[in-house]
Design a protein around this motif. Structure first.
Motif, mmCIF file in Angstrom:
data_model
loop_
_atom_site.group_PDB
_atom_site.id
_atom_site.type_symbol
_atom_site.label_atom_id
_atom_site.label_comp_id
_atom_site.label_asym_id
_atom_site.label_seq_id
_atom_site.Cartn_x
_atom_site.Cartn_y
_atom_site.Cartn_z
ATOM 1 N N GLN A 89 -1.970 -3.966 1.194
ATOM 2 C CA GLN A 89 -0.985 -3.508 2.173
ATOM 3 C C GLN A 89 -0.089 -4.671 2.591
ATOM 4 O O GLN A 89 -0.575 -5.747 2.907
ATOM 5 N N TYR A 109 7.628 -1.796 3.161
ATOM 6 C CA TYR A 109 6.252 -1.364 3.428
ATOM 7 C C TYR A 109 5.636 -0.964 2.100
ATOM 8 O O TYR A 109 6.216 -0.184 1.341
ATOM 9 N N LYS A 110 4.445 -1.519 1.816
ATOM 10 C CA LYS A 110 3.690 -1.161 0.608
ATOM 11 C C LYS A 110 2.253 -0.919 1.009
ATOM 12 O O LYS A 110 1.689 -1.672 1.808
ATOM 13 N N LYS A 111 1.644 0.094 0.434
ATOM 14 C CA LYS A 111 0.208 0.297 0.621
ATOM 15 C C LYS A 111 -0.341 1.026 -0.598
ATOM 16 O O LYS A 111 0.185 2.057 -1.017
ATOM 17 N N LYS A 112 -1.408 0.442 -1.146
ATOM 18 C CA LYS A 112 -2.098 1.059 -2.273
ATOM 19 C C LYS A 112 -3.589 1.047 -1.957
ATOM 20 O O LYS A 112 -4.131 0.019 -1.575
ATOM 21 N N ASP A 132 -0.484 5.433 -2.831
ATOM 22 C CA ASP A 132 0.393 4.428 -3.425
ATOM 23 C C ASP A 132 1.787 4.670 -2.866
ATOM 24 O O ASP A 132 2.504 5.558 -3.320
ATOM 25 N N GLU A 166 5.461 2.889 -1.388
ATOM 26 C CA GLU A 166 6.332 1.724 -1.289
ATOM 27 C C GLU A 166 7.702 2.218 -0.867
ATOM 28 O O GLU A 166 8.214 3.179 -1.433
#
Length: 140
Positions: free
Chosen positions: A81, A90-93, A104, A106
């Motif tokens: 994250q 903002y990224k979260k996997k 996933d 982004e």
């Protein structure tokens, strides 16, 4: 339980009882009890860090990498994250142990609520208005 003779160091698995005599040497000198527990421990690691500029309250970047416990399933999931305020990113996997990608995402940080809208409590004014409506409905 395992016990060890204090005289000859013979080890034996026995039921706990008084007056036990060592079958190896006949000693009643005493015994040392050994409790053996066989368990498997799992080690999970993660790192979180924040980058802050002097004089600013909020960090310009927040990162979380590594294992995170999912409370409902009890499994550790790999999380990546990034919240980058300077670059509006903002990224979260999130990946389950079996390799299944659960999330996933982004995109731009602006407009992203992080799912907090689902968790958000009603404001006090909204609660008071709802209470008034309930009272009015009860009067009818």
């Amino acid at each position: 339980m395992e016990i060890q003779c204090n005289a000859c160091k013979h080890v034996e698995t026995v039921e706990l009882c008084d007056g036990y005599v060592c079958p190896e040497c006949g000693s009643m000198q005493g015994f040392t009890m050994r409790v053996v527990i066989n368990e498997t421990l799992g080690i999970h690691e993660s790192i979180r860090y924040k980058g802050k500029s002097e004089g600013e309250k909020r960090p310009y970047v927040e990162v979380h990498l590594g294992a995170d416990l999912h409370e409902d399933s009890g499994e550790f999931r790999e999380v990546t994250q990034v919240v980058d305020r300077r670059n509006n990113l903002y990224k979260k996997k999130v990946v389950r142990p079996i390799g299944e990608v659960v999330k996933d995402v982004e995109g731009p940080l602006i407009g992203h609520d992080g799912g907090s809208a689902q968790r958000r409590r009603p404001r006090a004014a909204d609660s008071a208005a709802a209470d008034d409506q309930d009272k009015d409905a009860g009067d009818q």
